[in-house]
Design a protein around this motif. Sequence first.
Motif, PDB file in Angstrom:
ATOM      1  N   SER A 146      36.377 -27.227  50.732  1.00  0.00           N
ATOM      2  CA  SER A 146      35.303 -26.174  50.564  1.00  0.00           C
ATOM      3  C   SER A 146      34.025 -26.957  49.965  1.00  0.00           C
ATOM      4  O   SER A 146      33.787 -28.127  49.634  1.00  0.00           O
ATOM      5  CB  SER A 146      35.394 -25.103  49.189  1.00  0.00           C
ATOM      6  N   VAL A 147      32.798 -26.410  50.342  1.00  0.00           N
ATOM      7  CA  VAL A 147      31.381 -26.623  50.114  1.00  0.00           C
ATOM      8  C   VAL A 147      30.600 -25.649  49.479  1.00  0.00           C
ATOM      9  O   VAL A 147      30.746 -24.460  50.151  1.00  0.00           O
ATOM     10  CB  VAL A 147      30.636 -27.724  51.361  1.00  0.00           C
ATOM     11  N   SER A 148      30.009 -25.831  48.364  1.00  0.00           N
ATOM     12  CA  SER A 148      29.066 -24.931  47.647  1.00  0.00           C
ATOM     13  C   SER A 148      27.784 -25.624  47.696  1.00  0.00           C
ATOM     14  O   SER A 148      27.556 -26.727  47.029  1.00  0.00           O
ATOM     15  CB  SER A 148      29.515 -24.642  46.316  1.00  0.00           C
ATOM     16  N   ILE A 149      26.799 -24.940  48.455  1.00  0.00           N
ATOM     17  CA  ILE A 149      25.639 -25.426  48.687  1.00  0.00           C
ATOM     18  C   ILE A 149      24.578 -24.563  47.754  1.00  0.00           C
ATOM     19  O   ILE A 149      24.581 -23.282  47.996  1.00  0.00           O
ATOM     20  CB  ILE A 149      24.969 -25.345  50.275  1.00  0.00           C
ATOM     21  N   ALA A 150      23.864 -25.105  46.966  1.00  0.00           N
ATOM     22  CA  ALA A 150      23.076 -24.515  45.997  1.00  0.00           C
ATOM     23  C   ALA A 150      21.796 -24.046  46.714  1.00  0.00           C
ATOM     24  O   ALA A 150      21.156 -24.687  47.338  1.00  0.00           O
ATOM     25  CB  ALA A 150      22.670 -25.230  44.673  1.00  0.00           C
ATOM     26  N   LEU A 151      21.366 -22.603  46.514  1.00  0.00           N
ATOM     27  CA  LEU A 151      20.026 -21.937  46.987  1.00  0.00           C
ATOM     28  C   LEU A 151      19.296 -21.760  46.170  1.00  0.00           C
ATOM     29  O   LEU A 151      17.954 -21.275  46.223  1.00  0.00           O
ATOM     30  CB  LEU A 151      20.294 -20.782  47.963  1.00  0.00           C
ATOM     31  N   THR A 152      19.783 -22.148  44.595  1.00  0.00           N
ATOM     32  CA  THR A 152      18.773 -21.877  43.465  1.00  0.00           C
ATOM     33  C   THR A 152      19.410 -23.229  42.498  1.00  0.00           C
ATOM     34  O   THR A 152      20.558 -23.634  42.489  1.00  0.00           O
ATOM     35  CB  THR A 152      19.172 -20.545  42.669  1.00  0.00           C
ATOM     36  N   GLU A 153      18.623 -23.252  41.733  1.00  0.00           N
ATOM     37  CA  GLU A 153      18.909 -24.396  40.680  1.00  0.00           C
ATOM     38  C   GLU A 153      20.021 -24.168  39.991  1.00  0.00           C
ATOM     39  O   GLU A 153      19.902 -23.061  39.428  1.00  0.00           O
ATOM     40  CB  GLU A 153      17.680 -24.765  39.752  1.00  0.00           C
ATOM     41  N   ASN A 154      20.957 -25.108  39.821  1.00  0.00           N
ATOM     42  CA  ASN A 154      22.142 -25.085  38.950  1.00  0.00           C
ATOM     43  C   ASN A 154      21.779 -25.475  37.630  1.00  0.00           C
ATOM     44  O   ASN A 154      21.810 -26.756  37.702  1.00  0.00           O
ATOM     45  CB  ASN A 154      23.247 -25.457  39.668  1.00  0.00           C
ATOM     46  N   PHE A 155      21.634 -24.702  36.618  1.00  0.00           N
ATOM     47  CA  PHE A 155      21.336 -25.395  35.291  1.00  0.00           C
ATOM     48  C   PHE A 155      22.671 -25.393  34.532  1.00  0.00           C
ATOM     49  O   PHE A 155      23.705 -24.919  35.217  1.00  0.00           O
ATOM     50  CB  PHE A 155      20.316 -24.363  34.492  1.00  0.00           C
ATOM     51  N   ILE A 212      28.134 -15.740  51.041  1.00  0.00           N
ATOM     52  CA  ILE A 212      27.238 -16.090  50.328  1.00  0.00           C
ATOM     53  C   ILE A 212      27.418 -15.427  48.802  1.00  0.00           C
ATOM     54  O   ILE A 212      27.774 -14.330  48.687  1.00  0.00           O
ATOM     55  CB  ILE A 212      25.640 -15.552  50.790  1.00  0.00           C
ATOM     56  N   ASN A 213      27.295 -16.124  47.796  1.00  0.00           N
ATOM     57  CA  ASN A 213      27.587 -15.856  46.249  1.00  0.00           C
ATOM     58  C   ASN A 213      26.029 -15.457  45.756  1.00  0.00           C
ATOM     59  O   ASN A 213      25.260 -16.374  45.681  1.00  0.00           O
ATOM     60  CB  ASN A 213      28.470 -16.693  45.823  1.00  0.00           C
ATOM     61  N   VAL A 214      25.910 -14.290  44.926  1.00  0.00           N
ATOM     62  CA  VAL A 214      24.818 -14.103  44.185  1.00  0.00           C
ATOM     63  C   VAL A 214      24.977 -13.648  42.993  1.00  0.00           C
ATOM     64  O   VAL A 214      26.069 -12.952  42.520  1.00  0.00           O
ATOM     65  CB  VAL A 214      24.164 -12.821  44.931  1.00  0.00           C
ATOM     66  N   LYS A 215      24.520 -14.634  42.224  1.00  0.00           N
ATOM     67  CA  LYS A 215      24.802 -14.562  40.567  1.00  0.00           C
ATOM     68  C   LYS A 215      23.346 -14.459  40.017  1.00  0.00           C
ATOM     69  O   LYS A 215      23.002 -15.272  39.345  1.00  0.00           O
ATOM     70  CB  LYS A 215      25.640 -15.639  40.158  1.00  0.00           C
ATOM     71  N   PRO A 216      23.024 -13.171  39.912  1.00  0.00           N
ATOM     72  CA  PRO A 216      21.754 -12.938  39.344  1.00  0.00           C
ATOM     73  C   PRO A 216      21.871 -13.178  37.629  1.00  0.00           C
ATOM     74  O   PRO A 216      22.744 -13.153  37.394  1.00  0.00           O
ATOM     75  CB  PRO A 216      21.422 -11.416  39.722  1.00  0.00           C
ATOM     76  N   GLY A 217      20.542 -13.194  37.065  1.00  0.00           N
ATOM     77  CA  GLY A 217      20.578 -13.071  35.737  1.00  0.00           C
ATOM     78  C   GLY A 217      20.892 -11.928  35.066  1.00  0.00           C
ATOM     79  O   GLY A 217      20.970 -10.910  35.584  1.00  0.00           O
ATOM     80  N   PHE A 218      21.023 -12.051  33.573  1.00  0.00           N
ATOM     81  CA  PHE A 218      21.165 -11.049  32.730  1.00  0.00           C
ATOM     82  C   PHE A 218      22.679 -10.476  33.172  1.00  0.00           C
ATOM     83  O   PHE A 218      22.689  -9.195  33.039  1.00  0.00           O
ATOM     84  CB  PHE A 218      20.276 -10.346  32.805  1.00  0.00           C
ATOM     85  N   GLY A 219      23.724 -11.214  33.276  1.00  0.00           N
ATOM     86  CA  GLY A 219      25.072 -10.476  33.112  1.00  0.00           C
ATOM     87  C   GLY A 219      25.904 -10.414  34.371  1.00  0.00           C
ATOM     88  O   GLY A 219      27.046  -9.876  34.361  1.00  0.00           O
ATOM     89  N   ALA A 220      25.638 -11.380  35.273  1.00  0.00           N
ATOM     90  CA  ALA A 220      26.361 -11.404  36.431  1.00  0.00           C
ATOM     91  C   ALA A 220      27.869 -12.210  36.082  1.00  0.00           C
ATOM     92  O   ALA A 220      27.699 -13.232  35.302  1.00  0.00           O
ATOM     93  CB  ALA A 220      25.685 -12.285  37.452  1.00  0.00           C
ATOM     94  N   SER A 221      28.912 -11.684  36.585  1.00  0.00           N
ATOM     95  CA  SER A 221      30.163 -12.121  35.839  1.00  0.00           C
ATOM     96  C   SER A 221      30.673 -13.332  36.642  1.00  0.00           C
ATOM     97  O   SER A 221      30.028 -13.650  37.847  1.00  0.00           O
ATOM     98  CB  SER A 221      31.219 -10.875  35.938  1.00  0.00           C
ATOM     99  N   GLY A 222      31.228 -14.119  36.145  1.00  0.00           N
ATOM    100  CA  GLY A 222      31.915 -15.477  36.587  1.00  0.00           C
ATOM    101  C   GLY A 222      33.296 -15.422  37.436  1.00  0.00           C
ATOM    102  O   GLY A 222      33.669 -14.083  37.775  1.00  0.00           O
ATOM    103  N   TYR A 235      17.944 -16.627  34.829  1.00  0.00           N
ATOM    104  CA  TYR A 235      17.788 -17.498  36.050  1.00  0.00           C
ATOM    105  C   TYR A 235      18.816 -17.305  36.898  1.00  0.00           C
ATOM    106  O   TYR A 235      20.112 -17.878  36.679  1.00  0.00           O
ATOM    107  CB  TYR A 235      17.590 -19.047  35.725  1.00  0.00           C
ATOM    108  N   PRO A 236      18.684 -16.792  38.266  1.00  0.00           N
ATOM    109  CA  PRO A 236      19.865 -16.517  39.144  1.00  0.00           C
ATOM    110  C   PRO A 236      20.360 -17.730  39.391  1.00  0.00           C
ATOM    111  O   PRO A 236      19.910 -18.772  39.467  1.00  0.00           O
ATOM    112  CB  PRO A 236      19.086 -15.788  40.438  1.00  0.00           C
ATOM    113  N   ARG A 237      21.673 -17.692  39.998  1.00  0.00           N
ATOM    114  CA  ARG A 237      22.385 -18.668  40.693  1.00  0.00           C
ATOM    115  C   ARG A 237      23.054 -18.341  41.896  1.00  0.00           C
ATOM    116  O   ARG A 237      24.083 -17.580  42.115  1.00  0.00           O
ATOM    117  CB  ARG A 237      23.352 -19.320  39.759  1.00  0.00           C
ATOM    118  N   SER A 238      22.419 -18.625  43.106  1.00  0.00           N
ATOM    119  CA  SER A 238      22.978 -18.125  44.282  1.00  0.00           C
ATOM    120  C   SER A 238      23.246 -19.318  45.157  1.00  0.00           C
ATOM    121  O   SER A 238      22.820 -20.499  44.955  1.00  0.00           O
ATOM    122  CB  SER A 238      21.862 -17.402  45.275  1.00  0.00           C
ATOM    123  N   ASN A 239      24.366 -19.289  46.231  1.00  0.00           N
ATOM    124  CA  ASN A 239      24.822 -20.449  46.796  1.00  0.00           C
ATOM    125  C   ASN A 239      25.442 -20.043  48.218  1.00  0.00           C
ATOM    126  O   ASN A 239      25.903 -18.649  48.244  1.00  0.00           O
ATOM    127  CB  ASN A 239      25.798 -21.425  46.047  1.00  0.00           C
TER     128      ASN A 239
END
Length: 299
Positions: free
Chosen positions: A169-178, A136-146, A260-264
Amino acid sequence: MTTAPERTADLYPTRGATEVITPRQDPVVWSQPGTEGPFQPAELSDFERDGFFAIGELLTAEEVAVYRAELDRLVNDPAMRADARSIVEPQSQEIRSVFEVHKISEVFAKLVADPRVVGRARQILGSDVYVHQSRINVKPGFGASGFYWHSDFETWHAEDGLSNMRAVSVSIALTENFDTNGGLMIMPGSHRHFLGCSGETPRDNYKKSLQMQDAGTPSDEALTKMADAHSIKLFTGKAGSATWFDCNCMHGSGDNITPYPRSNVFVVFNSVENTAVDPFAAPVPRPDYIGARDFTPVR
């Protein structure tokens, strides 16, 4: 658990003195035309051409809620933070990724074995499959690195010992990907050529590369040529959407400086006919939780 076979000829040289471009030696879609599965024939043709295929709604909103709750449980578990399978952000010290989630969590194990998921992997790879890597990848808002530009296969070949491009590979979004919160970017068609990177692989390189890519990083010149030739596709979508992509696609993602977080959930399926051997350009294999040595097919 089965043992790794002996190493075969190196079709994709990398980590040498200079960058080397090698035309792809393997099929993109390994199954025979007409093979039944969740993908329609036209969708498989698009995957073969572009190296990826996006699905607008793989999971329902109710299913997303279940997986989001499980993700939150794992990243907030103190025992999980202390686990070697958890990777933390260098600056914030927040959990960035948790590996081997299909073994840690029964909830994610069921997702991996879902016919909508594993069925597509079998259809692309033309065989039974096992999980080479899950996280699981967690990319919270306000500064999570790419994640910087890279081909996954370059690392899996050099450091894990995958001989052929027979993984997906499959990446399944658990938050909206803007289009603003650090979404996945892929160069369409880049899977047709392998970019062998320059530079040797340090021992235990994974400890650094999972936080910031270094060894196996393409040059600016090579990336510019590839982007000029292939363009760049940015993936957006609602929670529950999914993107399937070939192991050799050049891809990456930017920092997330939005609120806005991005988790998948990210799962790598490898063919049981392409099991890992000794690394092609590293002193020792990466740990099993990053590059599996358990080749048990998903059932």
